[in-house]
Design a protein around this motif. Structure first.
Motif, short mmCIF file in Angstrom:
data_model
loop_
_atom_site.label_atom_id
_atom_site.label_comp_id
_atom_site.label_asym_id
_atom_site.label_seq_id
_atom_site.Cartn_x
_atom_site.Cartn_y
_atom_site.Cartn_z
N ASP A 84 0.83 -1.21 0.00
CA ASP A 84 0.00 0.00 0.00
C ASP A 84 0.87 1.26 0.00
OD1 ASP A 84 -2.25 -1.60 0.04
OD2 ASP A 84 -2.66 -1.30 2.17
N THR A 85 1.89 1.29 0.84
CA THR A 85 2.77 2.46 0.94
C THR A 85 3.53 2.66 -0.37
OG1 THR A 85 3.00 2.07 3.31
CG2 THR A 85 4.61 3.54 2.29
N GLN A 88 1.05 4.00 -2.94
CA GLN A 88 0.69 5.37 -2.59
C GLN A 88 1.75 6.38 -3.04
OE1 GLN A 88 0.02 5.81 1.61
NE2 GLN A 88 -0.19 8.02 1.50
N HIS A 89 3.02 5.99 -2.95
CA HIS A 89 4.12 6.89 -3.30
C HIS A 89 4.73 6.57 -4.67
CE1 HIS A 89 3.89 8.91 0.51
NE2 HIS A 89 3.76 7.73 1.08
#
Length: 179
Positions: A84-85, A88-89
């Motif tokens: 997810d991280t 997201q980035h």
């Protein structure tokens, strides 16, 4: 926890409290990356992050320009957080796998410019990590394996051992593949 260098410098990471991890401290991570700054070229490197946990180290390498970061952890919660991280980035170079690290190493056929392992400190198989990495020829010539472990533990018996750096209760042991 924060990213200390590269395109995401200053980004605060806020993983869920219930993850089964002991993240590398910012102080130890900063010291590690200062050491690496003088030894490797981050841009374009291929990294294997074993026992990746929150992905703190994987994200740091990606932020600094690694071409590919393979992250392996057996916790589905850690894997999902890191996926997810990364998404997201927009860190498409981070690939995350839910797998037992020792099983993964037995199947791995790729070679890496750097392998980082941050196993649980109470894991009794920590000294096997360098043995397996070198037997399986997972490092490119001249590449580094770094194992984070308790400072009181000595894993310097492997012939490729270079040095141990201590940061309080944590240490990094460095191993280098022959050129």
């Amino acid at each position: 926890m924060r990213i200390i260098g590269g395109t995401l410098k200053g980004l605060r990471l806020n993983p869920p409290k219930n993850l089964p991890v002991r993240p590398t401290t910012d102080l130890a991570k900063e010291a590690l990356f200062n050491i690496l700054l003088n030894q490797i070229e981050f841009e374009g490197i291929k990294v294997l992050d074993l026992f990746s946990g929150t992905g703190n180290i994987s994200l740091e390498f990606a932020s600094r320009g690694a071409a590919e970061v393979i992250s392996v952890d057996r916790s589905i919660h850690c894997v999902n957080y890191l996926k997810d991280t990364s998404r997201q980035h927009k860190l498409d170079q981070v690939k995350v796998y839910k797998e037992d690290v020792f099983k993964y190493l037995q199947m791995e056929t790729e070679q890496y410019g750097l392998v980082f392992a941050d196993p649980p400190y109470d894991l009794n198989k920590i000294p096997e990590i360098p043995k397996i990495v070198f037997e399986r020829n997972i490092l490119l010539p001249g590449a580094l394996l770094i194992v984070e472990h308790q400072s009181m533990q000595n894993i310097s018996q492997h012939p490729a051992f270079v040095e141990q750096r201590k940061y309080g209760h944590s240490s990094f042991s460095f191993f280098r593949a022959a050129e």
